[in-house]
Scaffold this motif. Sequence first.
Motif, PDB file in Angstrom:
ATOM      1  N   VAL A 160      48.855 -10.946 -51.410  1.00 56.91           N
ATOM      2  CA  VAL A 160      47.609 -11.996 -51.493  1.00 56.91           C
ATOM      3  C   VAL A 160      48.375 -12.985 -52.808  1.00 56.91           C
ATOM      4  N   ARG A 161      48.886 -11.898 -53.323  1.00 51.76           N
ATOM      5  CA  ARG A 161      49.101 -13.195 -54.884  1.00 51.76           C
ATOM      6  C   ARG A 161      50.042 -14.590 -54.606  1.00 51.76           C
ATOM      7  N   VAL A 162      51.040 -13.921 -53.433  1.00 54.95           N
ATOM      8  CA  VAL A 162      51.452 -14.951 -53.695  1.00 54.95           C
ATOM      9  C   VAL A 162      50.607 -16.042 -52.438  1.00 54.95           C
ATOM     10  N   LEU A 163      49.888 -15.866 -51.397  1.00 53.17           N
ATOM     11  CA  LEU A 163      49.463 -16.912 -50.779  1.00 53.17           C
ATOM     12  C   LEU A 163      48.199 -17.595 -51.485  1.00 53.17           C
ATOM     13  N   GLN A 164      47.202 -16.313 -52.587  1.00 56.94           N
ATOM     14  CA  GLN A 164      46.932 -16.645 -53.608  1.00 56.94           C
ATOM     15  C   GLN A 164      47.059 -18.325 -54.243  1.00 56.94           C
ATOM     16  N   ARG A 165      48.278 -17.875 -54.941  1.00 56.75           N
ATOM     17  CA  ARG A 165      49.121 -18.613 -56.589  1.00 56.75           C
ATOM     18  C   ARG A 165      49.176 -20.322 -55.277  1.00 56.75           C
ATOM     19  N   LEU A 166      49.918 -20.448 -53.877  1.00 52.70           N
ATOM     20  CA  LEU A 166      49.662 -21.212 -52.700  1.00 52.70           C
ATOM     21  C   LEU A 166      48.304 -21.711 -52.460  1.00 52.70           C
ATOM     22  N   GLY A 167      47.903 -21.135 -53.014  1.00 50.38           N
ATOM     23  CA  GLY A 167      46.071 -22.148 -52.588  1.00 50.38           C
ATOM     24  C   GLY A 167      45.305 -21.789 -51.578  1.00 50.38           C
ATOM     25  N   TYR A 168      45.965 -20.595 -50.979  1.00 49.04           N
ATOM     26  CA  TYR A 168      45.252 -19.999 -49.305  1.00 49.04           C
ATOM     27  C   TYR A 168      43.582 -19.571 -50.182  1.00 49.04           C
ATOM     28  N   ARG A 169      42.973 -19.084 -49.435  1.00 52.93           N
ATOM     29  CA  ARG A 169      41.737 -17.885 -49.419  1.00 52.93           C
ATOM     30  C   ARG A 169      42.452 -16.837 -48.901  1.00 52.93           C
ATOM     31  N   VAL A 170      42.175 -15.533 -49.572  1.00 52.51           N
ATOM     32  CA  VAL A 170      42.702 -14.253 -48.723  1.00 52.51           C
ATOM     33  C   VAL A 170      41.448 -13.158 -48.318  1.00 52.51           C
ATOM     34  N   TYR A 171      41.526 -12.759 -47.598  1.00 46.69           N
ATOM     35  CA  TYR A 171      41.114 -11.788 -47.482  1.00 46.69           C
ATOM     36  C   TYR A 171      42.234 -10.472 -46.617  1.00 46.69           C
ATOM     37  N   GLU A 172      41.834  -9.629 -47.221  1.00 39.87           N
ATOM     38  CA  GLU A 172      43.212  -8.356 -47.158  1.00 39.87           C
ATOM     39  C   GLU A 172      42.247  -7.290 -46.534  1.00 39.87           C
ATOM     40  N   ALA A 173      43.023  -6.614 -45.587  1.00 43.86           N
ATOM     41  CA  ALA A 173      42.534  -5.359 -45.134  1.00 43.86           C
ATOM     42  C   ALA A 173      44.018  -4.317 -45.002  1.00 43.86           C
ATOM     43  N   ARG A 174      43.810  -3.282 -44.700  1.00 45.61           N
ATOM     44  CA  ARG A 174      44.558  -2.545 -44.574  1.00 45.61           C
ATOM     45  C   ARG A 174      45.173  -1.658 -43.504  1.00 45.61           C
ATOM     46  N   ASP A 175      44.008  -2.013 -42.323  1.00 44.84           N
ATOM     47  CA  ASP A 175      44.499  -1.773 -40.897  1.00 44.84           C
ATOM     48  C   ASP A 175      43.704  -2.388 -40.120  1.00 44.84           C
ATOM     49  N   ALA A 176      43.628  -2.506 -38.661  1.00 42.91           N
ATOM     50  CA  ALA A 176      43.127  -3.204 -38.236  1.00 42.91           C
ATOM     51  C   ALA A 176      41.351  -3.344 -37.527  1.00 42.91           C
TER      52      ALA A 176
ATOM     53  N   ILE B 200      45.715   0.601 -34.249  1.00 41.30           N
ATOM     54  CA  ILE B 200      45.451  -0.514 -33.324  1.00 41.30           C
ATOM     55  C   ILE B 200      46.919  -0.810 -34.503  1.00 41.30           C
ATOM     56  N   GLN B 201      48.000  -1.736 -33.010  1.00 36.49           N
ATOM     57  CA  GLN B 201      49.517  -2.305 -33.263  1.00 36.49           C
ATOM     58  C   GLN B 201      48.277  -2.992 -33.325  1.00 36.49           C
ATOM     59  N   GLY B 202      49.172  -4.633 -33.856  1.00 42.90           N
ATOM     60  CA  GLY B 202      48.862  -6.191 -34.288  1.00 42.90           C
ATOM     61  C   GLY B 202      48.551  -6.650 -33.491  1.00 42.90           C
ATOM     62  N   PRO B 203      49.490  -6.630 -32.718  1.00 42.41           N
ATOM     63  CA  PRO B 203      49.244  -7.477 -31.653  1.00 42.41           C
ATOM     64  C   PRO B 203      48.022  -7.073 -30.939  1.00 42.41           C
ATOM     65  N   GLU B 204      47.439  -5.949 -30.573  1.00 38.57           N
ATOM     66  CA  GLU B 204      46.026  -5.596 -30.002  1.00 38.57           C
ATOM     67  C   GLU B 204      44.545  -5.892 -30.819  1.00 38.57           C
ATOM     68  N   LEU B 205      45.362  -6.390 -32.255  1.00 37.82           N
ATOM     69  CA  LEU B 205      44.199  -6.537 -33.168  1.00 37.82           C
ATOM     70  C   LEU B 205      44.519  -8.638 -32.972  1.00 37.82           C
ATOM     71  N   ALA B 206      45.177  -8.997 -32.723  1.00 34.01           N
ATOM     72  CA  ALA B 206      45.250 -10.164 -32.630  1.00 34.01           C
ATOM     73  C   ALA B 206      44.374 -10.528 -31.276  1.00 34.01           C
ATOM     74  N   GLU B 207      44.680  -9.893 -30.500  1.00 31.83           N
ATOM     75  CA  GLU B 207      44.364 -10.211 -29.214  1.00 31.83           C
ATOM     76  C   GLU B 207      42.023 -10.056 -29.311  1.00 31.83           C
ATOM     77  N   GLU B 208      42.154  -8.646 -30.446  1.00 29.41           N
ATOM     78  CA  GLU B 208      40.736  -9.091 -29.931  1.00 29.41           C
ATOM     79  C   GLU B 208      40.075  -9.785 -31.712  1.00 29.41           C
ATOM     80  N   VAL B 209      41.108 -10.283 -31.748  1.00 28.03           N
ATOM     81  CA  VAL B 209      40.424 -10.929 -33.638  1.00 28.03           C
ATOM     82  C   VAL B 209      40.125 -12.260 -32.332  1.00 28.03           C
ATOM     83  N   ARG B 210      41.413 -12.509 -32.302  1.00 30.48           N
ATOM     84  CA  ARG B 210      41.006 -14.012 -30.562  1.00 30.48           C
ATOM     85  C   ARG B 210      39.528 -13.984 -30.489  1.00 30.48           C
TER      86      ARG B 210
END
Length: 126
Positions: free
Chosen positions: A23-39, A65-75
């Motif tokens: 989160v810190r690195v991405l914010q330093r690069l100028g991104y707005r970041v929302y963070e979550a611990r799990d799906a 829920i694994q990353g690929p399943e999360l990605a499918e739901e997010v899409r």
Amino acid sequence: NLPGATETILLVEDEDAVRQVSVRVLQRLGYRVYEARDAAEALQLLDQVSETIHLLLTDVVLPAIQGPELAEEVRKRRRGIKVLFASGHGADVLRERLPEQAVSVIQKPFTLESLARGVREAPDQS
């Protein structure tokens, strides 16, 4: 010498230390970041946030829920969102867990440069 960015990222990482540094690195690069611990937390955030989220950056291996399943739901909920998977696992584990279509993966542990490049170069999805 890394170009700044203005996009919004949803970061899903179950290891607190990795998530906080990312989160810190991405914010330093100028991104707005929302963070979550799990799906579940990520999907709840997605429902609460009305602004455009440009990229889902998720660990491949998550509790429940694994990353690929999360990605499918997010899409399903946000068409056109880019997806970048992060993994500390080897190629064989990734082949087992990731969908057949070409996906972007960043190897953990990542450097500032590799994280910036991975986020910037994540392909458009629909």
